[in-house]
Scaffold this motif. Structure first.
Motif, PDB file in Angstrom:
ATOM      1  N   PHE A  50       0.840  -1.202   0.000  1.00  0.00           N
ATOM      2  CA  PHE A  50       0.000   0.000   0.000  1.00  0.00           C
ATOM      3  C   PHE A  50       0.874   1.252   0.000  1.00  0.00           C
ATOM      4  O   PHE A  50       0.652   2.195  -0.756  1.00  0.00           O
ATOM      5  N   ALA A  57       1.550   6.988  -6.379  1.00  0.00           N
ATOM      6  CA  ALA A  57       0.477   7.971  -6.549  1.00  0.00           C
ATOM      7  C   ALA A  57       1.012   9.377  -6.282  1.00  0.00           C
ATOM      8  O   ALA A  57       0.677  10.332  -7.003  1.00  0.00           O
ATOM      9  N   MET A  60       2.808  10.651  -9.242  1.00  0.00           N
ATOM     10  CA  MET A  60       1.883  11.097 -10.294  1.00  0.00           C
ATOM     11  C   MET A  60       1.278  12.450  -9.948  1.00  0.00           C
ATOM     12  O   MET A  60       1.110  13.311 -10.807  1.00  0.00           O
ATOM     13  N   ARG A  61       0.949  12.623  -8.654  1.00  0.00           N
ATOM     14  CA  ARG A  61       0.337  13.899  -8.266  1.00  0.00           C
ATOM     15  C   ARG A  61       1.343  15.042  -8.386  1.00  0.00           C
ATOM     16  O   ARG A  61       0.981  16.167  -8.694  1.00  0.00           O
ATOM     17  N   TYR A  77       5.096   7.716 -16.715  1.00  0.00           N
ATOM     18  CA  TYR A  77       3.768   7.927 -16.150  1.00  0.00           C
ATOM     19  C   TYR A  77       2.859   6.723 -16.421  1.00  0.00           C
ATOM     20  O   TYR A  77       2.150   6.259 -15.524  1.00  0.00           O
ATOM     21  N   HIS A  84       0.494   1.489  -9.959  1.00  0.00           N
ATOM     22  CA  HIS A  84      -0.317   1.941  -8.825  1.00  0.00           C
ATOM     23  C   HIS A  84      -1.661   1.205  -8.797  1.00  0.00           C
ATOM     24  O   HIS A  84      -2.037   0.624  -7.776  1.00  0.00           O
ATOM     25  N   PHE A  92      -2.695  -5.111  -2.687  1.00  0.00           N
ATOM     26  CA  PHE A  92      -3.060  -4.504  -1.407  1.00  0.00           C
ATOM     27  C   PHE A  92      -4.504  -4.819  -1.009  1.00  0.00           C
ATOM     28  O   PHE A  92      -4.740  -5.521  -0.031  1.00  0.00           O
ATOM     29  N   ALA A  93      -5.463  -4.338  -1.803  1.00  0.00           N
ATOM     30  CA  ALA A  93      -6.832  -4.297  -1.283  1.00  0.00           C
ATOM     31  C   ALA A  93      -7.418  -5.678  -1.016  1.00  0.00           C
ATOM     32  O   ALA A  93      -7.908  -5.949   0.087  1.00  0.00           O
ATOM     33  N   GLY A 147      -2.231  -0.022 -18.017  1.00  0.00           N
ATOM     34  CA  GLY A 147      -3.304   0.222 -17.054  1.00  0.00           C
ATOM     35  C   GLY A 147      -3.610  -1.025 -16.239  1.00  0.00           C
ATOM     36  O   GLY A 147      -3.155  -2.122 -16.574  1.00  0.00           O
ATOM     37  N   VAL A 395     -12.247   8.595 -11.984  1.00  0.00           N
ATOM     38  CA  VAL A 395     -11.157   8.429 -11.013  1.00  0.00           C
ATOM     39  C   VAL A 395     -11.644   8.861  -9.629  1.00  0.00           C
ATOM     40  O   VAL A 395     -11.394   8.191  -8.621  1.00  0.00           O
ATOM     41  N   HIS A 399     -12.128   6.174  -6.389  1.00  0.00           N
ATOM     42  CA  HIS A 399     -11.368   6.361  -5.149  1.00  0.00           C
ATOM     43  C   HIS A 399     -12.302   6.604  -3.965  1.00  0.00           C
ATOM     44  O   HIS A 399     -11.995   6.189  -2.843  1.00  0.00           O
ATOM     45  N   ILE A 403     -11.467   3.930  -1.314  1.00  0.00           N
ATOM     46  CA  ILE A 403     -10.842   4.434  -0.082  1.00  0.00           C
ATOM     47  C   ILE A 403     -11.920   4.689   0.970  1.00  0.00           C
ATOM     48  O   ILE A 403     -11.824   4.217   2.101  1.00  0.00           O
ATOM     49  N   VAL A 407     -10.903   1.432   2.554  1.00  0.00           N
ATOM     50  CA  VAL A 407      -9.707   1.761   3.345  1.00  0.00           C
ATOM     51  C   VAL A 407     -10.093   2.398   4.686  1.00  0.00           C
ATOM     52  O   VAL A 407      -9.468   2.107   5.714  1.00  0.00           O
ATOM     53  N   ARG A 459      -8.606  10.706 -17.933  1.00  0.00           N
ATOM     54  CA  ARG A 459      -7.692  10.011 -17.025  1.00  0.00           C
ATOM     55  C   ARG A 459      -6.522   9.455 -17.830  1.00  0.00           C
ATOM     56  O   ARG A 459      -6.540   9.469 -19.067  1.00  0.00           O
ATOM     57  N   VAL A 461      -3.571  10.584 -18.447  1.00  0.00           N
ATOM     58  CA  VAL A 461      -2.731  11.474 -19.257  1.00  0.00           C
ATOM     59  C   VAL A 461      -1.609  11.991 -18.361  1.00  0.00           C
ATOM     60  O   VAL A 461      -1.836  12.266 -17.190  1.00  0.00           O
ATOM     61  N   SER A 481      -2.875  15.258  -1.567  1.00  0.00           N
ATOM     62  CA  SER A 481      -2.195  13.967  -1.464  1.00  0.00           C
ATOM     63  C   SER A 481      -1.091  14.006  -0.402  1.00  0.00           C
ATOM     64  O   SER A 481      -0.776  12.989   0.220  1.00  0.00           O
TER      65      SER A 481
HETATM   66  C1  HEM Z   1      -3.772   7.009  -1.057  1.00  0.00           C
HETATM   67  C2  HEM Z   1      -3.970   7.932  -1.930  1.00  0.00           C
HETATM   68  C3  HEM Z   1      -4.172   7.696  -3.416  1.00  0.00           C
HETATM   69  C4  HEM Z   1      -3.863   8.628  -4.356  1.00  0.00           C
HETATM   70  C5  HEM Z   1      -3.260  10.019  -4.108  1.00  0.00           C
HETATM   71  C6  HEM Z   1      -4.194   8.060  -5.633  1.00  0.00           C
HETATM   72  C7  HEM Z   1      -4.000   8.701  -6.857  1.00  0.00           C
HETATM   73  C8  HEM Z   1      -4.213   8.144  -8.090  1.00  0.00           C
HETATM   74  C9  HEM Z   1      -3.832   8.720  -9.349  1.00  0.00           C
HETATM   75  C10 HEM Z   1      -3.107  10.062  -9.506  1.00  0.00           C
HETATM   76  C11 HEM Z   1      -4.199   7.869 -10.345  1.00  0.00           C
HETATM   77  C12 HEM Z   1      -3.947   8.009 -11.823  1.00  0.00           C
HETATM   78  C13 HEM Z   1      -5.007   8.733 -12.516  1.00  0.00           C
HETATM   79  C14 HEM Z   1      -4.767   8.715 -13.987  1.00  0.00           C
HETATM   80  O1  HEM Z   1      -3.729   9.200 -14.468  1.00  0.00           O
HETATM   81  O2  HEM Z   1      -5.659   8.226 -14.700  1.00  0.00           O
HETATM   82  C15 HEM Z   1      -4.831   6.731  -9.704  1.00  0.00           C
HETATM   83  C16 HEM Z   1      -5.357   5.653 -10.388  1.00  0.00           C
HETATM   84  C17 HEM Z   1      -5.878   4.522  -9.763  1.00  0.00           C
HETATM   85  N1  HEM Z   1      -5.958   4.293  -8.402  1.00  0.00           N
HETATM   86 FE1  HEM Z   1      -5.347   5.558  -6.941  1.00  0.00          FE
HETATM   87  N2  HEM Z   1      -4.705   6.808  -5.458  1.00  0.00           N
HETATM   88  C18 HEM Z   1      -4.707   6.539  -4.107  1.00  0.00           C
HETATM   89  C19 HEM Z   1      -5.158   5.371  -3.510  1.00  0.00           C
HETATM   90  C20 HEM Z   1      -5.713   4.278  -4.166  1.00  0.00           C
HETATM   91  C21 HEM Z   1      -6.236   3.085  -3.529  1.00  0.00           C
HETATM   92  C22 HEM Z   1      -6.247   2.821  -2.019  1.00  0.00           C
HETATM   93  C23 HEM Z   1      -6.699   2.273  -4.519  1.00  0.00           C
HETATM   94  C24 HEM Z   1      -7.340   0.910  -4.451  1.00  0.00           C
HETATM   95  C25 HEM Z   1      -7.682   0.270  -3.397  1.00  0.00           C
HETATM   96  C26 HEM Z   1      -6.461   2.952  -5.775  1.00  0.00           C
HETATM   97  C27 HEM Z   1      -6.793   2.433  -7.018  1.00  0.00           C
HETATM   98  C28 HEM Z   1      -6.531   3.044  -8.215  1.00  0.00           C
HETATM   99  C29 HEM Z   1      -6.835   2.463  -9.512  1.00  0.00           C
HETATM  100  C30 HEM Z   1      -7.478   1.087  -9.748  1.00  0.00           C
HETATM  101  C31 HEM Z   1      -6.418   3.383 -10.480  1.00  0.00           C
HETATM  102  C32 HEM Z   1      -6.551   3.229 -11.987  1.00  0.00           C
HETATM  103  C33 HEM Z   1      -5.264   2.841 -12.612  1.00  0.00           C
HETATM  104  C34 HEM Z   1      -5.447   2.795 -14.075  1.00  0.00           C
HETATM  105  O3  HEM Z   1      -5.906   3.796 -14.651  1.00  0.00           O
HETATM  106  O4  HEM Z   1      -5.125   1.745 -14.677  1.00  0.00           O
HETATM  107  N3  HEM Z   1      -5.867   4.154  -5.523  1.00  0.00           N
HETATM  108  N4  HEM Z   1      -4.817   6.922  -8.328  1.00  0.00           N
END
Ligand code: HEM
Ligand SMILES: [Cu+2]
Length: 632
Positions: A50, A57, A60-61, A77, A84, A92-93, A147, A395, A399, A403, A407, A459, A461, A481
């Motif tokens: 995690f 993440a 990325m941010r 990226y 991620h 994790f989950a 992805g 997105v 989340h 979360i 979470v 998303r 990008v 974040s």
């Molecule tokens: C803890 C803080 C977290 C932050 C700041 C965060 C941030 C992000 C960001 C920036 C993206 C990419 C968006 C994009 O470019 O399309 C993303 C995608 C994703 N996140 Fe998180 N995330 C967090 C936690 C989580 C958790 C806990 C899970 C799942 C249990 C999760 C699951 C996903 C999934 C499945 C994607 C899609 C990936 C994809 O497009 O293939 N994230 N997240």
């Protein structure tokens, strides 16, 4: 108690300890089959994943905090969001929820160990090796890039040359093998190892939720394993499962993936529901309101979850009638979730709630999950989905559910069960700070993403031009974040301080009603001195009552009591296995096979030999173990 009985009990304890304790030192660590040691290890490993996926993440941010940023390039990226998403979902989950169950379920049903303890050890090692492999691949620049959902043809041989997608697809097989093993163990434990008297109507709700989750794992995971294996063979040996020009079908991947992928989010969410019920019950100081409705709602959710997968595919041009069906089904699933929320509110309303950190996380869940659920109902409507598909609105939505819906309850459950796991209490003061940082940071990060999505930001990008009105919401999200990161750091500090404290938590510090708290915290290797006998749904309430026990299990052999599935009547005794090294070696052999097969199909052939040797050694019958037959 007289001196004689005290001395006798002490002798019994020593005998039990001699029977159930692991070997000391490293060998004991490697060979253990104790569900508590394995469960704890599983939880820690999942939390490490995690944090690693969280760091990704954050990267990325940072990249997205301002327009036309050059902190990360497009290729990096792509790998980061793919890692991620995949690590969060697969490493994790789901594992963390199963891990908590590996620790808690046998205790909650009053058993000496989980069923199939060696399979349990095997599952952990497979999971660990699969996770290590994907991170090593990422460091060697062969991390996934298509992805977390790996759509073909993007992930196929034409558009993803190299080994990146092969490592990803094999990692899925690894983690699903691990998840399936645990699901089978949990189903067997819950259906046949419950303490005498724990009839169906007396099973704790967390245990019910894990039964439904495990059944879902058993139905859902094979779909994605088949899907990713087809993908590997398309890439490696030229099969054409997904190649339309040769009679294959690219949409087949999406069906297989989402037939798993949608239930997956419920596989993550369902255990969280069970955790909430445990927490709400204990801290409201009253039995849960509407127990039967809750159990039925769990089953309804689990069942309906398999009828929704096409809502991820509205944009693929399926017939409108089909789409309408999946819209209706998607909206229907809000009903059982609503039933549960009302039952919890009724429990809190009519009880005497004590606001502790675990309950705070549950209250946070209520707020966030309702928001995530509402955007879920919104995207279930085809016209809206076609507008926001693949934007940041989605997105934000997922989340909020992942979360907020999983979470947050998990954090609450970690605070709640920490004394059981370690014998120490986490600080309530730091916990409150952590909660508020998490709650505020979470909303600051993810709420602006709804707006970004409605403004059209796609998303996946790596950057965006200035002047579209996207700059400020992105900057706010990135600042948020860091607040989440601070909260996670505070949790780590809390854990370290608690582990270093010398103050024991006591056996049942929260005054909880279920059998897990009927033994010491942390429990001894044999869990219970005598098998508890259950006469009500809350066996430890009122707290000063004595718990009945059933004697008769051997103290000098690793024996478990099997009971009937519905009425939990004692049926027979069962010899549980001793610790052993073969689960670990079998997992190593299987890892060799999986990794080898990424590079050559012959890996499957030659790699099968060490696997066969290890499994033969594992299952070699031991003469010294007398059969126990149907002894009563
Ligand atoms: C803890 C803080 C977290 C932050 C700041 C965060 C941030 C992000 C960001 C920036 C993206 C990419 C968006 C994009 O470019 O399309 C993303 C995608 C994703 N996140 Fe998180 N995330 C967090 C936690 C989580 C958790 C806990 C899970 C799942 C249990 C999760 C699951 C996903 C999934 C499945 C994607 C899609 C990936 C994809 O497009 O293939 N994230 N997240
Ligand atoms: Cu879905």
């Amino acid at each position: 108690m007289t001196d004689a009985t005290t001395a006798q009990r002490e002798r019994d304890r020593q005998t039990l300890l001699a029977t159930w304790a692991d070997r000391p030192g490293l060998m004991g660590w490697l060979t253990t089959v104790d569900h508590k040691r394995i469960g704890r290890r599983y939880v820690v490993t999942a939390l490490v994943f995690f944090v690693l996926a969280g760091i990704m993440a954050m990267l990325m941010r940072i990249q997205l905090s301002r327009p036309e940023n050059h902190f990360l390039g497009p290729d990096r990226y792509n790998q980061l969001f793919s890692m991620h998403g995949s690590v969060m979902m697969f490493l994790f989950a789901v594992p963390v929820m199963e891990a908590v169950a590996v620790y808690m379920v046998p205790l909650m049903v009053g058993a000496r160990n989980i069923s199939f303890p060696r399979l349990n050890a095997f599952s952990y090692w497979i999971y660990l090796f699969g996770g290590i492999m994907i991170f090593l691949a990422f460091l060697a620049d062969v991390g996934p890039e298509a992805g977390w959902s790996g759509y073909v043809p993007l992930s196929g041989p034409d558009f993803s040359p190299g080994k990146r997608t092969d490592f990803w697809a094999q990692m899925i097989t690894f983690t699903e093998v691990a998840a399936l093993c645990i699901a089978v163990e949990l189903v067997a434990t819950i259906l046949s190892m419950r303490a005498p008297g724990m009839t169906l109507r007396r099973i704790p709700l967390f245990v019910w939720s894990m039964l439904v989750t495990s059944l879902m794992v058993i139905f859902a995971m094979p779909a994605v394993m088949v899907g990713s294996t087809f993908l590997i063979t398309d890439r490696l040996v030229g099969t054409q499962f997904y190649n339309a020009s040769e009679g294959g079908d690219a949409l087949l991947w999406q069906h297989l993936f989402w037939f798993f992928g949608h239930p997956e989010v419920y596989i993550i969410f369902m255990p969280a529901l069970g955790m909430i019920s445990s927490i709400v019950e204990t801290f409201s100081r009253r039995p849960i309101f509407g127990y039967t409705a809750m159990v039925l709602a769990l089953f309804a959710t689990g069942f309906l979850a398999f009828g929704l997968w096409v809502h991820h595919m509205f944009a693929t041009g399926l017939p409108p009638l089909g789409n309408s069906f999946y819209t209706a089904a998607s909206m229907m699933i809000a009903i059982p979730s609503g039933v549960q929320i009302f039952c919890w509110i009724a429990t809190l309303w009519t009880g005497k709630p004590i606001i502790t950190v675990p309950l705070l996380f549950v209250l946070g869940f209520f707020a966030l999950f309702v928001l995530g659920g509402m955007t879920g109902v919104m995207v279930a409507a085809v016209p809206l989905d076609l507008q926001v598909h693949d934007t940041y609105f989605v997105v934000a939505h997922f989340h909020y559910v992942l979360i907020g819906g999983a979470v947050f309850p998990l954090m609450g459950a970690l605070y709640y069960w920490f004394p059981k796991f370690t014998g120490r209490m986490l600080s309530e003061r730091l916990g409150r700070w952590q909660f508020w940082l998490f709650f505020i940071g979470f909303n600051v990060t993810f709420f602006p993403m709804h707006i970004l999505g409605l403004m059209g930001m796609p998303r996946r990008v790596y950057t965006y031009p200035a002047g579209l009105g996207w700059d400020l919401p992105n900057l706010i999200a990135s600042i948020g974040s860091w607040i989440i990161a601070a909260s996670v750091l505070l949790f780590a500090i809390n854990v370290v301080l608690a582990l270093r404290s010398r103050e024991p938590a006591g056996d049942n510090p929260w005054g909880a009603p279920d059998l897990a708290w009927a033994t010491t915290s942390p429990p001894p290797p044999y869990n219970f001195e005598e098998t508890p006998a259950v006469r009500s749904r809350e066996p430890l309430w009122p707290l000063d009552a004595d718990l009945a026990v059933m004697t008769g299990l051997s103290k000098t052999r690793r024996e478990a009591l099997l009971t009937s599935s519905t009425d939990a009547l004692p049926a027979t005794r069962w010899a549980l296995p001793d610790p052993g090294i073969w689960p670990l070696l079998s997992a190593l052999a299987l890892t060799l096979l999986f990794v080898w097969s990424i590079f050559s199909p012959w890996g499957v052939v030659w790699g099968a030999i060490p696997v066969a040797i290890a499994l033969t050694a594992w299952f070699w019958p031991k003469r010294s173990q007398p059969s126990m037959g149907g002894a009563q």
